[in-house]
Design an enzyme around this catalytic site. Structure first.
Site, PDB file in Angstrom:
ATOM      1  N   ASP A 679       2.193 -58.074  26.253  1.00 52.35           N
ATOM      2  CA  ASP A 679       0.734 -58.073  25.781  1.00 52.35           C
ATOM      3  C   ASP A 679       0.724 -58.125  24.185  1.00 52.35           C
ATOM      4  O   ASP A 679      -0.242 -58.951  23.713  1.00 52.35           O
ATOM      5  CB  ASP A 679       0.253 -56.632  26.173  1.00 52.35           C
ATOM      6  CG  ASP A 679      -1.184 -56.408  25.768  1.00 52.35           C
ATOM      7  OD1 ASP A 679      -2.036 -56.894  26.443  1.00 52.35           O
ATOM      8  OD2 ASP A 679      -1.277 -55.692  24.822  1.00 52.35           O
ATOM      9  N   LYS A 683      -1.161 -61.096  21.875  1.00 51.46           N
ATOM     10  CA  LYS A 683      -1.945 -60.987  20.764  1.00 51.46           C
ATOM     11  C   LYS A 683      -1.543 -61.793  19.587  1.00 51.46           C
ATOM     12  O   LYS A 683      -2.197 -62.320  18.577  1.00 51.46           O
ATOM     13  CB  LYS A 683      -2.308 -59.672  20.565  1.00 51.46           C
ATOM     14  CG  LYS A 683      -2.995 -58.666  21.587  1.00 51.46           C
ATOM     15  CD  LYS A 683      -2.759 -57.276  21.474  1.00 51.46           C
ATOM     16  CE  LYS A 683      -3.456 -56.633  22.830  1.00 51.46           C
ATOM     17  NZ  LYS A 683      -3.139 -55.126  22.729  1.00 51.46           N
TER      18      LYS A 683
HETATM   19  N1  LIG Z   1      -7.380 -51.150  28.488  1.00 45.90           N
HETATM   20  C1  LIG Z   1      -7.855 -51.634  27.319  1.00 45.90           C
HETATM   21  O1  LIG Z   1      -7.776 -50.794  26.438  1.00 45.90           O
HETATM   22  C2  LIG Z   1      -7.878 -53.075  27.088  1.00 45.90           C
HETATM   23  C3  LIG Z   1      -8.253 -53.343  25.931  1.00 45.90           C
HETATM   24  C4  LIG Z   1      -8.552 -54.860  25.765  1.00 45.90           C
HETATM   25  C5  LIG Z   1      -8.341 -55.857  26.649  1.00 45.90           C
HETATM   26  N2  LIG Z   1      -8.064 -55.351  28.058  1.00 45.90           N
HETATM   27  C6  LIG Z   1      -8.106 -56.480  28.876  1.00 45.90           C
HETATM   28  O2  LIG Z   1      -8.914 -55.726  29.984  1.00 45.90           O
HETATM   29  C7  LIG Z   1      -8.754 -56.533  31.333  1.00 45.90           C
HETATM   30  C8  LIG Z   1      -8.983 -55.569  32.326  1.00 45.90           C
HETATM   31  O3  LIG Z   1      -8.254 -54.384  32.091  1.00 45.90           O
HETATM   32  P1  LIG Z   1      -8.558 -53.368  33.227  1.00 45.90           P
HETATM   33  O4  LIG Z   1      -8.025 -52.199  32.659  1.00 45.90           O
HETATM   34  O5  LIG Z   1      -9.812 -53.057  33.272  1.00 45.90           O
HETATM   35  O6  LIG Z   1      -7.995 -53.579  34.624  1.00 45.90           O
HETATM   36  P2  LIG Z   1      -8.223 -53.153  36.077  1.00 45.90           P
HETATM   37  O7  LIG Z   1      -7.027 -53.390  36.787  1.00 45.90           O
HETATM   38  O8  LIG Z   1      -8.712 -51.523  35.874  1.00 45.90           O
HETATM   39  O9  LIG Z   1      -9.430 -54.060  36.470  1.00 45.90           O
HETATM   40  C9  LIG Z   1      -9.183 -55.195  36.881  1.00 45.90           C
HETATM   41  C10 LIG Z   1     -10.245 -55.767  37.822  1.00 45.90           C
HETATM   42  O10 LIG Z   1     -10.111 -57.350  37.922  1.00 45.90           O
HETATM   43  C11 LIG Z   1     -10.419 -57.703  39.261  1.00 45.90           C
HETATM   44  N3  LIG Z   1      -9.766 -58.890  39.557  1.00 45.90           N
HETATM   45  C12 LIG Z   1      -8.522 -59.191  39.461  1.00 45.90           C
HETATM   46  N4  LIG Z   1      -8.383 -60.365  39.981  1.00 45.90           N
HETATM   47  C13 LIG Z   1      -9.528 -60.970  40.345  1.00 45.90           C
HETATM   48  C14 LIG Z   1     -10.092 -62.210  40.625  1.00 45.90           C
HETATM   49  N5  LIG Z   1      -9.239 -63.114  40.829  1.00 45.90           N
HETATM   50  N6  LIG Z   1     -11.513 -62.336  40.655  1.00 45.90           N
HETATM   51  C15 LIG Z   1     -12.258 -61.310  40.692  1.00 45.90           C
HETATM   52  N7  LIG Z   1     -11.823 -60.001  40.196  1.00 45.90           N
HETATM   53  C16 LIG Z   1     -10.564 -59.797  40.337  1.00 45.90           C
HETATM   54  C17 LIG Z   1      -9.702 -56.162  39.899  1.00 45.90           C
HETATM   55  O11 LIG Z   1     -10.505 -56.367  41.259  1.00 45.90           O
HETATM   56  C18 LIG Z   1     -10.422 -55.223  39.207  1.00 45.90           C
HETATM   57  O12 LIG Z   1     -11.753 -55.008  39.475  1.00 45.90           O
HETATM   58  C19 LIG Z   1      -7.105 -56.998  31.067  1.00 45.90           C
HETATM   59  O13 LIG Z   1      -7.084 -58.382  30.972  1.00 45.90           O
HETATM   60  C20 LIG Z   1      -6.932 -56.176  30.044  1.00 45.90           C
HETATM   61  O14 LIG Z   1      -5.901 -56.853  29.054  1.00 45.90           O
HETATM   62  C21 LIG Z   1      -7.949 -53.918  28.112  1.00 45.90           C
HETATM   63  N1  LIG Z   2      -2.943 -52.500  27.023  1.00 46.45           N
HETATM   64  C1  LIG Z   2      -3.470 -53.173  25.700  1.00 46.45           C
HETATM   65  C2  LIG Z   2      -4.850 -52.793  25.660  1.00 46.45           C
HETATM   66  C3  LIG Z   2      -5.684 -53.324  24.470  1.00 46.45           C
HETATM   67  O1  LIG Z   2      -5.406 -54.728  24.518  1.00 46.45           O
HETATM   68  C4  LIG Z   2      -2.817 -52.235  24.681  1.00 46.45           C
HETATM   69  O2  LIG Z   2      -2.207 -51.195  24.845  1.00 46.45           O
HETATM   70  O3  LIG Z   2      -2.891 -52.611  23.393  1.00 46.45           O
END
Ligand SMILES: NC(=O)c1ccc[n+]([C@@H]2O[C@H](COP(=O)([O-])OP(=O)(O)OC[C@H]3O[C@@H](n4cnc5c(N)ncnc54)[C@H](O)[C@@H]3O)[C@@H](O)[C@H]2O)c1
Ligand SMILES: N[C@@H](CCO)C(=O)O
Ligand code: NA
Length: 815
Positions: A679, A683
């Site tokens: 990850d 970035k």
């Molecule tokens: N958690 C953080 O702090 C953070 C920060 C920056 C970016 N992100 C990014 O956010 C994104 C989502 O993270 P999250 O924690 O919400 O994940 P999550 O696992 O909680 O949710 C993922 C969602 O995507 C859906 N999904 C997966 N494949 C799919 C498809 N082909 N079509 C439609 N829906 C689909 C799943 O059903 C689920 O609803 C990731 O890419 C992550 O890198 C997260």
């Molecule tokens: N999983 C990521 C979320 C932010 O992109 C992190 O821990 O930095």
């Protein structure tokens, strides 16, 4: 005096007639001296036509006639006190007997002339006006029924008679001299020829009657009461945000009506126009609303244009060939020919090279136009100086209208920017020589989208709607919905932005609602009404809906969506994503996506790819755009690992801290992505590329915080089991740091185009020593920030801050 004209829908039912009586009474009591013109009850003119045609075909008409009678009798029974009813029934019955006699005659002859048709139709207006005048007598005893055929004199062009102005003026004036003190109910639509035979005035006939009486009697205003709130900025069935215009000039009203707004029929306004009498369009069903005033000048207004109108079906004919060059008589011949054959040319454009003329006609005229041209220009075509023209169908005209346009620069720029941004191809353009309108011809399938996009572009200060298609409803997606829901009113009030989430999908189900999914209940709705999810179908549906200001949000961690991004941009849809996959794949893809978005004039925003909601991508972009150059980047960009090393102290076990990070929503759906460094690597790759370096993942020197066994774990469960098994490894790390009075940091670096990520033990002198929670920190050393770097620091993971970053990207789309 004032003329109040009520159309068919206003005199359609008992309820609507009550409203009419109220409006008339109010005007009468206010001493406005109203003269009332009524149409036939709604549907009556059509029914009479039908009965006459049926009779001519030998079909029975008695049932239809009976229903006609019933409708009028019901009104009398409901609105007139019983003691007054009998004479009114008698008179109406007389009218219906006359209609019946006429229909009998037609039935016997099996022939329906224009003359008899006009006579039959005239009963519609005569019945309604007589009946309403009698009802009104209860409240205003001076009410008087006037059969306008005695005063409106015309030629004998039955069905569409022309006014004899002089005679009509004399008769109307004399009527007013003898009865001007009364409350007159005048039949719209009808007149009579010199022999006293009934004629009708053609389309918009009752409006015309109102305009004739108004202009002869020098009315203070002519009020046209209908069932809409005046003239609107666009067709409200297509443009939900269309709003009523308070003031229009005659010319603007004509231009708007010409291209579709069906509230008035322009030719009927001419008598009022000539005498500068204001025409006011009002709503019988909302009588307190002031409506639209159509007057001599366009009024003081801040609006750059007055409205957008359209014709949904148009055919375009393009004439080209060398024979046209320098031939001055050419277009004259062409358009004289079309005019002579009564083919209405809606729009003309001519290329400056004079090589071609493009013009638009109604689809029903297109074939005939071509045939006429082939005959007229036979010689030119034979000599190959003119190419036989072809018809292009499935086209629409969209026109922006307003007198202020010619004084305001940039109007056409705004029009074309809105169309271009939304991927709407413009087939031809014409600016009316009057400069009161600019018209474009576009594909019919794009018309609704174009109308909405252009409406937003010109009335943007009023409101912008973003149509959102969101995939991923997990941690980030669900939090975003919560934020959108709680900020909905604020955005609308303070920023004039409305966000409609039109499509939602997770990996199980998908759901569409063009009015916007209810975000307080999306989860239930998705479960209940959603269909099985299919990303390809989801995207097809999004494209097919063809909505303006469309944004695709990728809140998944899946690899699949990235394969569609290019296609989405090509459909002129912007993308906001927190998913890092697309930007951290092959450099070639990274580049293609930017080029494609740029070419299609749409946005690609991914602030949350790096440092969640912290402004990192944006800062770097601004530095690059303003000509700075990145010398070095040093950063901690894994919120998860930052949290781990900030909390992996004293008695805490490594395993427990990782679990906590996951529970707090910092980790990727698969925590191995965080702990394995992938990850973070993504970035750094994105930053390096945004800084101008075409780096690939293989080029990154990626150190690990994990022992090799953890890296090899084949499932998340196995991974957690390994973490527990390797407890000693992590305890040793902890002890080393504590012994040396240092903290553990996982730090990324970009220098001279080289990216590396490594674990470091740093003491309190290191700028990255003091961090807490899931903090990220990034320091940019640039040519401008050389002595002391530009530093951004703060929470770099978590659902709230990430969703907020997605939100911010979203509201900036199209800004
Ligand atoms: N958690 C953080 O702090 C953070 C920060 C920056 C970016 N992100 C990014 O956010 C994104 C989502 O993270 P999250 O924690 O919400 O994940 P999550 O696992 O909680 O949710 C993922 C969602 O995507 C859906 N999904 C997966 N494949 C799919 C498809 N082909 N079509 C439609 N829906 C689909 C799943 O059903 C689920 O609803 C990731 O890419 C992550 O890198 C997260
Ligand atoms: N999983 C990521 C979320 C932010 O992109 C992190 O821990 O930095
Ligand atoms: Na960010």
């Amino acid at each position: 005096m004032k003329v109040l004209k009520f159309g068919g829908t206003s005199v359609g039912t008992v309820e609507s007639l009550k409203a009419v009586l109220g409006i008339v009474k109010k005007s009468y009591d206010a001493k406005e001296k109203p003269l009332v013109v009524l149409s036939a009850m709604s549907g009556v003119t059509n029914l009479l036509t039908q009965l006459a045609e049926d009779a001519a075909e030998g079909k029975s008409f008695s049932e239809g006639l009976k229903s006609l009678e019933d409708r009028h009798f019901t009104v009398v029974k409901e609105l007139l006190a019983v003691k007054y009813q009998n004479p009114v029934f008698t008179k109406l019955k007389l009218f219906f007997n006359e209609i019946e006699d006429l229909l009998q005659g037609i039935f016997a002859l099996k022939e329906l002339s224009y003359q008899s048709k006009d006579l039959i139709l005239s009963y519609g207006e005569r019945c309604s006006n007589y009946m309403v005048s009698k009802v009104m007598e209860q409240y205003v005893p001076e009410s008087l029924f006037v059969d306008a055929s005695h005063y409106v004199k015309t030629d004998s062009n039955f069905g569409n008679a022309h006014l004899n102005e002089t005679l009509t003026e004399q008769l109307v004036k004399s009527l007013y001299i003898s009865h001007g003190d009364k409350l007159l109910f005048v039949t719209g639509f009808i007149g009579s020829n010199e022999n006293g035979r009934i004629t009708t005035l053609g389309r918009g006939g009752s409006d015309y009657t109102a305009a004739i009486f108004g202009s002869i009697l020098d009315a203070a205003a002519i009020e046209i009461w209908t069932d809409v709130n005046g003239m609107l900025t666009a067709d409200p069935r297509i443009v939900k945000k269309a709003f009523s215009l308070p003031v229009l000039s005659y010319t603007e009203a004509m231009e708007l009506s010409y291209f579709g707004a069906k509230v008035i029929y322009p030719p009927t306004m001419i008598p009022a126009f000539l005498k500068k009498i204001p025409i006011v369009i009002r709503n019988t069903f909302e009588p307190d609303f002031s409506g639209t005033v159509i007057q001599f000048d366009s009024g003081k207004t801040a609006l750059p244009i007055k409205g957008i109108s359209s014709i949904s079906d148009i055919s375009v004919i393009n004439l080209s060939g060398s024979g046209m060059i320098g031939k001055s008589g050419f277009s004259g011949r062409l358009f004289t020919l079309l005019a002579r054959e009564q083919i209405n040319v809606v729009l003309i454009t001519q290329s400056s090279s004079e090589h071609s003329i493009t013009f638009a006609v109604n689809p029903s005229d297109a074939k005939r136009a071509i045939q006429l041209i082939e005959v007229e220009f036979e010689l030119e075509i034979q000599a190959n100086k003119l190419i036989v023209p072809a018809i292009e169908d499935n086209l629409s005209v969209l026109a922006i209208v307003g007198e202020n346009m010619k004084k305001t620069p940039g109007m056409s720029g705004r029009l074309f920017a809105a169309l271009g941004r939304n991927g709407i191809n413009v087939r031809a353009i014409a600016q009316g020589s009057s400069e009161y309108n600019i018209s474009v011809i576009i594909g019919k399938e794009d018309l609704a989208k174009a109308l909405n996009a252009v409406h937003d572009a010109f009335f943007a200060e009023l409101k912008k709607t973003l149509h959102v298609f969101n995939i991923g409803t997990g941690n980030i997606g669900a939090t975003l919905f919560k934020q959108l829901e709680s900020q909905h009113d604020f955005l609308l009030d303070k920023n004039d932005i409305e966000i409609k989430v039109v499509g939602i999908s997770n990996s199980r189900k998908m759901l569409f609602n063009t009015e916007g999914v209810d975000l307080t209940n999306w989860s239930n709705e998705l479960d209940k009404n959603g269909t099985e999810s299919d990303l390809a179908l989801f995207i097809d549906r999004m494209k097919a809906l063809n909505l303006p200001n469309c944004v695709f949000i990728d809140n998944t961690a899946s690899k699949l969506p990235a394969t569609y991004y290019e296609d989405i941009f090509k459909s002129n849809i912007s993308i906001v994503t927190c998913n890092k996959i697309a930007n951290s794949g092959k450099y070639e893809q990274y580049k293609t996506l930017r080029d494609t978005a740029h070419r299609h004039g749409v946005d690609f925003f991914y602030e949350t790819n790096v440092g969640a909601g912290l402004p990192i991508v944006r800062v770097l972009k601004d530095l690059m755009l303003s000509g700075d150059r990145i010398v070095k980047i040093e950063a901690i960009l894994s919120g998860t690992i930052s949290y781990i090393f900030n909390n992996f102290k004293a008695d805490a076990s490594f395993y427990d801290v990782v679990k906590q990070a996951q529970e707090l929503g910092y980790t990727e759906p698969d925590p191995r992505d965080d702990l394995g460094g992938i990850d973070f690597m993504r970035k750094m790759l994105i930053l390096a590329r945004d800084a101008g370096y075409p780096v690939e993942a293989e080029d990154v020197d990626l150190g690990s915080i994990l022992p090799p066994a953890c890296l090899k774990a084949e499932s998340v469960d196995a991974f957690y089991a390994e973490l527990q098994r390797e407890n000693d490894y992590f305890e040793a790390m902890k002890k080393k740091a504590e012994d040396e009075n240092k903290v553990i940091r996982y730090i990324g670096k970009l220098e001279s185009g080289k990216v590396s990520i490594a674990i470091q033990f740093v003491d309190e002198n290191h700028p990255f020593y003091a961090l807490s929670g899931s903090d990220n920190i990034i320091s940019f050393t640039t040519e401008r920030y050389k002595e002391r770097p530009l530093v951004v620091k703060g929470p770099g993971a978590g659902a709230e801050v990430t969703a907020a970053g997605v939100f911010a990207d979203l509201v900036n789309v199209g800004a």
